[in-house]
Each structure stands twice: as C-alpha cells, then as structure tokens.
Design a protein around this motif. Structure first.
Motif, PDB file in Angstrom:
ATOM      1  N   LEU A 221     -18.497  -0.398   8.943  1.00 28.54           N
ATOM      2  CA  LEU A 221     -17.096  -0.811   8.832  1.00 28.54           C
ATOM      3  C   LEU A 221     -16.584  -0.609   7.409  1.00 28.54           C
ATOM      4  O   LEU A 221     -15.445  -0.168   7.196  1.00 28.54           O
ATOM      5  CB  LEU A 221     -16.968  -2.274   9.244  1.00 28.54           C
ATOM      6  N   SER A 222     -17.439  -0.911   6.435  1.00 27.96           N
ATOM      7  CA  SER A 222     -17.049  -0.700   5.040  1.00 27.96           C
ATOM      8  C   SER A 222     -16.793   0.785   4.771  1.00 27.96           C
ATOM      9  O   SER A 222     -15.871   1.135   4.015  1.00 27.96           O
ATOM     10  CB  SER A 222     -18.144  -1.236   4.116  1.00 27.96           C
ATOM     11  N   GLY A 223     -17.572   1.669   5.421  1.00 26.48           N
ATOM     12  CA  GLY A 223     -17.345   3.112   5.263  1.00 26.48           C
ATOM     13  C   GLY A 223     -16.000   3.540   5.834  1.00 26.48           C
ATOM     14  O   GLY A 223     -15.288   4.374   5.236  1.00 26.48           O
ATOM     15  N   LEU A 224     -15.658   2.996   6.993  1.00 24.47           N
ATOM     16  CA  LEU A 224     -14.344   3.310   7.576  1.00 24.47           C
ATOM     17  C   LEU A 224     -13.217   2.814   6.678  1.00 24.47           C
ATOM     18  O   LEU A 224     -12.210   3.525   6.470  1.00 24.47           O
ATOM     19  CB  LEU A 224     -14.227   2.668   8.963  1.00 24.47           C
ATOM     20  N   LEU A 225     -13.362   1.591   6.165  1.00 21.19           N
ATOM     21  CA  LEU A 225     -12.347   1.053   5.263  1.00 21.19           C
ATOM     22  C   LEU A 225     -12.258   1.879   3.982  1.00 21.19           C
ATOM     23  O   LEU A 225     -11.169   2.010   3.391  1.00 21.19           O
ATOM     24  CB  LEU A 225     -12.680  -0.401   4.926  1.00 21.19           C
ATOM     25  N   LEU A 226     -13.391   2.440   3.553  1.00 19.70           N
ATOM     26  CA  LEU A 226     -13.403   3.271   2.349  1.00 19.70           C
ATOM     27  C   LEU A 226     -12.499   4.490   2.523  1.00 19.70           C
ATOM     28  O   LEU A 226     -11.734   4.864   1.606  1.00 19.70           O
ATOM     29  CB  LEU A 226     -14.840   3.706   2.046  1.00 19.70           C
ATOM     30  N   VAL A 227     -12.574   5.122   3.694  1.00 20.86           N
ATOM     31  CA  VAL A 227     -11.709   6.287   3.964  1.00 20.86           C
ATOM     32  C   VAL A 227     -10.238   5.867   3.916  1.00 20.86           C
ATOM     33  O   VAL A 227      -9.390   6.562   3.325  1.00 20.86           O
ATOM     34  CB  VAL A 227     -12.061   6.907   5.328  1.00 20.86           C
ATOM     35  N   GLY A 228      -9.931   4.716   4.512  1.00 22.01           N
ATOM     36  CA  GLY A 228      -8.565   4.219   4.457  1.00 22.01           C
ATOM     37  C   GLY A 228      -8.129   3.895   3.044  1.00 22.01           C
ATOM     38  O   GLY A 228      -6.983   4.180   2.652  1.00 22.01           O
ATOM     39  N   GLN A 229      -9.033   3.334   2.256  1.00 22.02           N
ATOM     40  CA  GLN A 229      -8.713   3.012   0.862  1.00 22.02           C
ATOM     41  C   GLN A 229      -8.425   4.273   0.064  1.00 22.02           C
ATOM     42  O   GLN A 229      -7.445   4.334  -0.708  1.00 22.02           O
ATOM     43  CB  GLN A 229      -9.886   2.254   0.246  1.00 22.02           C
TER      44      GLN A 229
ATOM     45  N   LYS B 253       8.612   2.996  -6.825  1.00 22.14           N
ATOM     46  CA  LYS B 253       7.401   2.188  -6.564  1.00 22.14           C
ATOM     47  C   LYS B 253       7.676   1.018  -5.636  1.00 22.14           C
ATOM     48  O   LYS B 253       6.772   0.541  -4.947  1.00 22.14           O
ATOM     49  CB  LYS B 253       6.798   1.676  -7.869  1.00 22.14           C
ATOM     50  N   TYR B 254       8.940   0.551  -5.586  1.00 18.27           N
ATOM     51  CA  TYR B 254       9.231  -0.571  -4.703  1.00 18.27           C
ATOM     52  C   TYR B 254       9.175  -0.158  -3.230  1.00 18.27           C
ATOM     53  O   TYR B 254       9.024  -0.998  -2.342  1.00 18.27           O
ATOM     54  CB  TYR B 254      10.597  -1.155  -5.033  1.00 18.27           C
ATOM     55  N   GLN B 255       9.330   1.131  -2.970  1.00 14.25           N
ATOM     56  CA  GLN B 255       9.228   1.613  -1.599  1.00 14.25           C
ATOM     57  C   GLN B 255       7.777   1.706  -1.121  1.00 14.25           C
ATOM     58  O   GLN B 255       7.536   1.941   0.065  1.00 14.25           O
ATOM     59  CB  GLN B 255       9.899   2.992  -1.473  1.00 14.25           C
ATOM     60  N   LEU B 256       6.842   1.540  -2.076  1.00 13.93           N
ATOM     61  CA  LEU B 256       5.418   1.652  -1.739  1.00 13.93           C
ATOM     62  C   LEU B 256       4.722   0.287  -1.711  1.00 13.93           C
ATOM     63  O   LEU B 256       3.500   0.203  -1.779  1.00 13.93           O
ATOM     64  CB  LEU B 256       4.710   2.554  -2.766  1.00 13.93           C
ATOM     65  N   VAL B 257       5.531  -0.780  -1.613  1.00 13.00           N
ATOM     66  CA  VAL B 257       4.949  -2.131  -1.611  1.00 13.00           C
ATOM     67  C   VAL B 257       3.962  -2.311  -0.460  1.00 13.00           C
ATOM     68  O   VAL B 257       2.881  -2.881  -0.607  1.00 13.00           O
ATOM     69  CB  VAL B 257       6.064  -3.194  -1.540  1.00 13.00           C
ATOM     70  N   SER B 258       4.377  -1.793   0.723  1.00 16.53           N
ATOM     71  CA  SER B 258       3.483  -1.931   1.880  1.00 16.53           C
ATOM     72  C   SER B 258       2.156  -1.195   1.663  1.00 16.53           C
ATOM     73  O   SER B 258       1.083  -1.665   2.080  1.00 16.53           O
ATOM     74  CB  SER B 258       4.181  -1.415   3.137  1.00 16.53           C
ATOM     75  N   SER B 259       2.231  -0.029   0.991  1.00 14.09           N
ATOM     76  CA  SER B 259       0.999   0.729   0.712  1.00 14.09           C
ATOM     77  C   SER B 259       0.122  -0.026  -0.270  1.00 14.09           C
ATOM     78  O   SER B 259      -1.109  -0.073  -0.100  1.00 14.09           O
ATOM     79  CB  SER B 259       1.359   2.108   0.142  1.00 14.09           C
ATOM     80  N   PHE B 260       0.760  -0.615  -1.303  1.00 17.50           N
ATOM     81  CA  PHE B 260      -0.019  -1.416  -2.251  1.00 17.50           C
ATOM     82  C   PHE B 260      -0.665  -2.620  -1.547  1.00 17.50           C
ATOM     83  O   PHE B 260      -1.823  -2.969  -1.773  1.00 17.50           O
ATOM     84  CB  PHE B 260       0.878  -1.898  -3.403  1.00 17.50           C
ATOM     85  N   GLY B 261       0.109  -3.266  -0.664  1.00 14.53           N
ATOM     86  CA  GLY B 261      -0.435  -4.411   0.081  1.00 14.53           C
ATOM     87  C   GLY B 261      -1.611  -4.013   0.948  1.00 14.53           C
ATOM     88  O   GLY B 261      -2.637  -4.721   1.023  1.00 14.53           O
ATOM     89  N   GLY B 262      -1.459  -2.860   1.631  1.00 10.01           N
ATOM     90  CA  GLY B 262      -2.576  -2.378   2.455  1.00 10.01           C
ATOM     91  C   GLY B 262      -3.804  -2.065   1.632  1.00 10.01           C
ATOM     92  O   GLY B 262      -4.939  -2.330   2.044  1.00 10.01           O
ATOM     93  N   LEU B 263      -3.572  -1.484   0.420  1.00 12.10           N
ATOM     94  CA  LEU B 263      -4.694  -1.147  -0.465  1.00 12.10           C
ATOM     95  C   LEU B 263      -5.448  -2.405  -0.884  1.00 12.10           C
ATOM     96  O   LEU B 263      -6.689  -2.444  -0.822  1.00 12.10           O
ATOM     97  CB  LEU B 263      -4.168  -0.396  -1.688  1.00 12.10           C
ATOM     98  N   PHE B 264      -4.704  -3.425  -1.296  1.00 13.32           N
ATOM     99  CA  PHE B 264      -5.358  -4.675  -1.711  1.00 13.32           C
ATOM    100  C   PHE B 264      -6.082  -5.346  -0.538  1.00 13.32           C
ATOM    101  O   PHE B 264      -7.160  -5.925  -0.699  1.00 13.32           O
ATOM    102  CB  PHE B 264      -4.328  -5.630  -2.321  1.00 13.32           C
ATOM    103  N   ALA B 265      -5.476  -5.256   0.661  1.00 12.12           N
ATOM    104  CA  ALA B 265      -6.109  -5.849   1.841  1.00 12.12           C
ATOM    105  C   ALA B 265      -7.439  -5.157   2.158  1.00 12.12           C
ATOM    106  O   ALA B 265      -8.446  -5.801   2.475  1.00 12.12           O
ATOM    107  CB  ALA B 265      -5.165  -5.770   3.036  1.00 12.12           C
ATOM    108  N   ILE B 266      -7.436  -3.826   2.053  1.00 11.35           N
ATOM    109  CA  ILE B 266      -8.659  -3.067   2.335  1.00 11.35           C
ATOM    110  C   ILE B 266      -9.742  -3.388   1.309  1.00 11.35           C
ATOM    111  O   ILE B 266     -10.925  -3.535   1.643  1.00 11.35           O
ATOM    112  CB  ILE B 266      -8.358  -1.553   2.364  1.00 11.35           C
ATOM    113  N   VAL B 267      -9.341  -3.496   0.034  1.00  9.98           N
ATOM    114  CA  VAL B 267     -10.312  -3.851  -1.009  1.00  9.98           C
ATOM    115  C   VAL B 267     -10.943  -5.210  -0.711  1.00  9.98           C
ATOM    116  O   VAL B 267     -12.163  -5.404  -0.830  1.00  9.98           O
ATOM    117  CB  VAL B 267      -9.646  -3.836  -2.400  1.00  9.98           C
ATOM    118  N   GLY B 268     -10.092  -6.160  -0.276  1.00  5.43           N
ATOM    119  CA  GLY B 268     -10.609  -7.485   0.067  1.00  5.43           C
ATOM    120  C   GLY B 268     -11.548  -7.449   1.260  1.00  5.43           C
ATOM    121  O   GLY B 268     -12.599  -8.114   1.274  1.00  5.43           O
ATOM    122  N   LEU B 269     -11.171  -6.651   2.271  1.00 10.77           N
ATOM    123  CA  LEU B 269     -12.027  -6.538   3.458  1.00 10.77           C
ATOM    124  C   LEU B 269     -13.368  -5.884   3.115  1.00 10.77           C
ATOM    125  O   LEU B 269     -14.421  -6.286   3.631  1.00 10.77           O
ATOM    126  CB  LEU B 269     -11.314  -5.731   4.545  1.00 10.77           C
ATOM    127  N   ARG B 270     -13.347  -4.892   2.232  1.00 14.66           N
ATOM    128  CA  ARG B 270     -14.604  -4.240   1.832  1.00 14.66           C
ATOM    129  C   ARG B 270     -15.497  -5.213   1.059  1.00 14.66           C
ATOM    130  O   ARG B 270     -16.723  -5.205   1.219  1.00 14.66           O
ATOM    131  CB  ARG B 270     -14.318  -3.012   0.971  1.00 14.66           C
TER     132      ARG B 270
END
Length: 590
Positions: free
Chosen positions: A33-41, A59-76
């Motif tokens: 699962l961490s490997g799959l999340l790595l590809v997404g990250q 950069k404000y239009q990429l807030v959702s992308s930044f949020g997803g990135l931080f979420a993936i880092v936390g999940l990993r």
C-alpha cells in the motif's frame, strides 16, 4: 559453511515464518500500500511543480493538490508505523515458538545431557541466538516480497510514460541483488563464527563466575581474567568481521543504486536539451514526466537497497540457526518416551534385565545389570565413587538412555509417559536445590494446589516447621537462588517436605544426609524414616551404618552389580566387607 547447509537452514527459517503468517501478510500488505501511495505522491509532486513552473498556475488553485500530497505523506507514515508494529509481532511470535522448541527439547533430553555443556552455552542458545532472528522475521522476510511488489508497481507506472526509463530500471535492477548475494556469501560464515565465539565466552565466563571463590583461594583469579580477555578478543575479532561484511554490503548497494539513478537523470537531461530523442512514444517529454520518473527512480531501488541492508539479518539468522537446528535434531533416540500410562501408580515394582545405562553419546556408563525391587521393599545402593550409582538413578528417572530391559510395574520405561512416571517419584538429593521464590513455593513445587493445612502438616513431619516459624515472614519468606539465606540442613528439610507433599509411591534418596551436621542429619533421617515407611525405596548412601535397617543391599563396582542380598547375608564377604572394614579402620584412626 556448506552451501547445501545454508539452503537447508534458510528453508527451516522460512518454514518457521508460517507460524506468524497473519502478521507477515499485514506487514507486506502495508508495504505494498505504501508503494501505491508513493506513486500517487510522486504524481502529485510532479503535477504541482509542472503547473507552477511550466503552466504558471496560481498556487491557490493547487490547494487541493497540496492537501492530497500532505494526506498521502501522512498515510505513508502510518503505513511505515504499521509495518514496524506488525513486523515486530511476527518476529516475536516466531521467537517465542523457537524458544519453546528449545525448552521442550531440553526437558526431553534431561539434566544429564544439559550438564555436558557449560550453562553459558545454553543461555546463549536460548537468549542471544534466538534474539538475533528477530530482524530476519520482522524485516528481511517481509522485505523480500516488498522488494518485488513495489518495483513492479513503479514499472507499471513508468513504462506507459517512457519506455527508455523503464528499460533502464529493468536492466539495472538485477545488479543490486546480484552484488548483494556476492558480498553476502561469506556473511553467514562470519556470523556462525561470531556465535561460536559468543557461546565459548558465555560458557567460560559463567563457569568462572560460579567458581570465583575457589579461584581466589587458589590465587588463579588473574590467570582466568587473562583467559577471559583472550576469549573476549576472539569475540571482538569475529564481531568486527560481521560489521565489515555489513558495511561492505551497504557500500556496494549504495554505489549501484546511485549509478542507476544517475543514468536515468543523464537520460532525461540530454532529452530535455534535445540530444536524445527516444523512449517517449512520439510525445515530447514534459517536465511532469521527467520529474515523476526522477522522483520514483531512487524509490525504485529503495526496496532493493533495504533488502540488502537487511541481508545481514539473514546471515545473522542462518549463523544462529545452525546451533539451534543442530541441537533440535540432536541424536537422542534412547531418550524417546511413550504414551502408556503407569499401571497401579500407588505401588511400584522395578525389574532390570541386562540393563546397560548409556550416555547421551551412546557410551556405556553402567551395566549389564539385572535386579528386582519388589513393592514396599526398601533397598540400599552402595559402592565406591564412580561405580555407576548416579548413572543408574538417572536411567530410572528417565534422564539417560539405556539398552536392555527396565520395567516399571511390568511396563518398559521407554513406553511409559515419563511425566506421569515422575509424578509417582518422591526424590531427595544430597544437594538440596531451592528455587528463587518463597518457602511455600519451594515446598509446593511438585503439588502447587496443596492446601495450607497439608503444607504445614508435611513441614512438621519434616521437622521444618519449627525454623520456618522463626523466619520473619514464615512460609512467605523469600529464598534466594541456590538456597540463599538458609543453612544446608534447613534447605534439606524443606526438600524432604517437598518430597512428602508429592506423595510418591517410589522414593529415591540420593545421599540425603551427605552434607549435614549431626543434629540436622538426625532430624532429616527421622522424618525420612516416617515418610518412606511402607513405600518402595531406593537409597544411595555412603553411610554403611544405615544399611542394617534396609531390606536389601545392592553393591556396585565399575558399573557392575557385584553383590545383591540382605545386609546380614553379604556383609561378611566381597566388596561390602572390604568397605565395612575400611570404615571401621577409619573410625578407629579418628
């Protein structure tokens, strides 16, 4: 180490991992699962940078992308935490099982086998060597699966974007395990030598520690300190060999991983400046593609590098497993036991016919012996030191193998359930062994469910209650290891009470008064006389003045039974007459 032996030991280690399959699957699953999340990250990071640098997106239009990135880092991070927990549980469960196998084997082989090696060797086997297997089961075994799954996930993500980069990964990936195997060829041997040195040092140190008083009295403490220094130097040398192997393995893996990542980076660098124009399926290489693959490049080799880092755990486990498997498979056919229940355990008779007592190495210690001990008969066993008396007792207790016939109530001892047979035995030895715990714990060792009334009754019969009551906490007084805090006579009376509480139908008395003063000897003999009355009894004794009270006397010399009869019948001739004459002469000289 022989390659076939290494394969056999590896196979044995992997077979043990099946015992913790659930924890192992959870650890591998989280790694995947961490490997799959790595590809997404990597995709999110490349997307953010591509949008900011190439597309000039706000950069404000990429807030959702930044949020997803931080979420993936936390999940990993959560996956890594879970992998550590489940990996540890996997190793813990298997280590407990292996320790149980060792302890059950020690119980089966018995004290006669255990005494053949220093206590430090067994401590090293049960503690250090089993502990050294933790990383193999918690890290190396899961990493073997992850090292295949995660690179496959990355290849599936890279090949649709750029076949040249995927080909670089595919070609260079085998270099890491190949050189890891080459470097690790000698690692198992180095670890095996290290464990052997640790066993020798443990045994040497423990034995010298036990005999420290004797060494000081004979002024040998400094000489033995030098021997310990030499043994520790050997261990230090062997440990440095293992560390050298580990560092060499890590350096080789880092080199080839860095080289592979550098080739990928050079390919993309020349592609961006137009020097290379292949691998992109006719679509120009974008910053997203380059960043995405370059972010994944080191991560592609990371599972392989981790596998190489943990490879020393495999070598360590193989080195430790050699002694463990050798011990578990030790030849002790004569120590096998059956499942037959003892008939009429309340009355014991023993018949030996051409009995030969063997050592664990199948050497004849005593025999052939032929004799019978009838129910309720009290028999003395005498003879000079080295005659084979202790070997015969160990055979009767099921601690030594034998040839010939040794029947208990008509059933061959090999066919009996030894645990049930020993429940019918009350044993008192010459060196009373009290375990760390309370006085009550030591008395109830063979009968933990005894009532307080019964405990006090046997203590009074053993003449132990009078001194126990004087202790500060009475029956809850803490006894140190090796009867610490009590005299030998007091410890022996507790041992007699313990034997009485077990209520065995067959009493074995192995020189129970050998280490006692006159007063303690009188008290112990008085309590034993009442305890063995009407019971089948075999008493080993050097005190020939006690033989007249016995129904029959067996006399041994050089492992053979040389006399067998009543004391009055055989006292006038043979070895017993010589022993009596020698005793009388010694008493006159005194």
């Amino acid at each position: 180490m022989d390659k076939q032996l290494q394969r056999d030991l590896t196979k044995w280690l992997k077979s043990q991992s099946k015992l913790a399959k659930r924890w192992l699957m959870l650890s591998v699953g989280l790694g995947f699962l961490s490997g799959l999340l790595l590809v997404g990250q990597a995709a999110l990071l490349a997307h953010i940078l591509h949008q900011l640098i190439i597309e000039h997106t706000d950069k404000y239009q990429l807030v959702s992308s930044f949020g997803g990135l931080f979420a993936i880092v936390g999940l990993r991070a959560a996956c890594s935490w879970g992998r550590e927990i489940y990996g540890y549980r996997c190793g813990e469960q298997i280590r407990l099982h292996i320790r149980q196998l060792i302890l059950l084997r020690l119980q089966q082989l018995g004290p006669a086998y255990i005494k053949g090696k220093p206590a430090g060797v067994w401590a090293s086997l049960v503690l250090e060597q089993v502990e050294e297997m933790q990383d193999f089961f918690s890290r190396y075994i899961p990493q073997m699966s992850i090292a295949v799954l995660v690179p496959m996930v990355i290849l599936f993500a890279v090949f649709p974007l750029n076949w040249a980069a995927g080909l670089i990964f595919l070609i260079t990936a085998p270099l890491v395990p190949m050189f890891m195997a080459l470097v690790g060829l000698g690692a198992a041997d180095a670890n095996r030598r290290n464990f052997k040195a640790l066993q020798r040092l443990s045994g040497h140190f423990y034995d010298r520690l036990q005999g420290l008083s004797t060494l000081r009295l004979f002024n040998r403490a400094e000489a033995e300190a030098e021997n310990l220094h030499a043994a520790s130097h050997v261990l230090r040398k062997r440990t440095m060999e293992v560390l050298r192997m580990a560092f060499l393995s890590s350096a080789v893996l880092e080199f080839f991983s860095a080289l592979s990542v550098a080739i990928t980076a050079v390919y993309f660098g020349f592609s961006f400046i137009g020097e290379l124009n292949f691998g992109h399926y006719g679509v120009p290489i974008s910053l997203f593609t380059g960043l995405f693959i370059l972010v994944l490049a080191p991560e592609f080799y990371q599972p392989l590098r981790d596998l190489g880092t943990f490879y020393h755990a495999k070598a360590q486990a193989i080195g430790a497993a050699e002694s463990i498997v050798e011990f578990l498979n030790s030849d002790a056919d004569g120590m096998s036991q059956g499942q037959t229940n003892l008939e009429s355990p309340e009355t014991i008779s023993i018949t030996a016919d051409q009995l030969e007592v063997l050592s664990p190495q199948s050497q004849v210690l005593a025999g052939p012996l032929s004799f019978t001990i009838h129910p309720h008969e009290q028999v003395a066993l005498v003879g000079p030191s080295g005659a084979g008396k202790t070997s015969l007792l160990n055979a009767l207790l099921g601690f030594l193998p034998y040839r010939g016939s040794l029947k208990i109530n008509g059933t061959e001892l090999k066919e009996l359930d030894h645990s049930q047979w020993r429940q019918a035995i009350s044993w008192v030895g010459q060196n009373p062994l009290l375990l760390h715990g309370t006085v009550r714990d030591n008395i109830t060792l063979g009968n933990p469910l005894a009532t307080e009334e019964h405990i006090k009754q046997v203590s009074q019969q053993a003449n132990a209650d009078e001194f126990i009551q004087r202790l500060e906490k009475g029956y809850h007084h803490q006894v140190g290891d090796r009867s610490g805090g009590l005299s030998v006579g007091q410890a022996q009376r507790i041992a007699v009470a313990r034997a009485m509480l077990q209520s065995g139908a067959f009493w074995i008395l192995d020189e129970p008064t050998a280490s006692l003063d006159a007063n303690s000897e009188h008290l112990v003999l008085e309590s034993l006389k009442n305890a063995v009355s009407g019971q089948t009894t075999l008493m080993v004794s050097h005190r020939l003045d006690q033989l007249a009270a016995m129904d029959r006397v067996l006399v041994m010399e050089n492992g053979k039974l040389v006399q067998n009869g009543s004391f009055e019948h055989i006292r006038q001739q043979g070895l017993l007459a010589d022993m009596l004459a020698h005793t009388d002469k010694r008493d006159l000289d005194a």
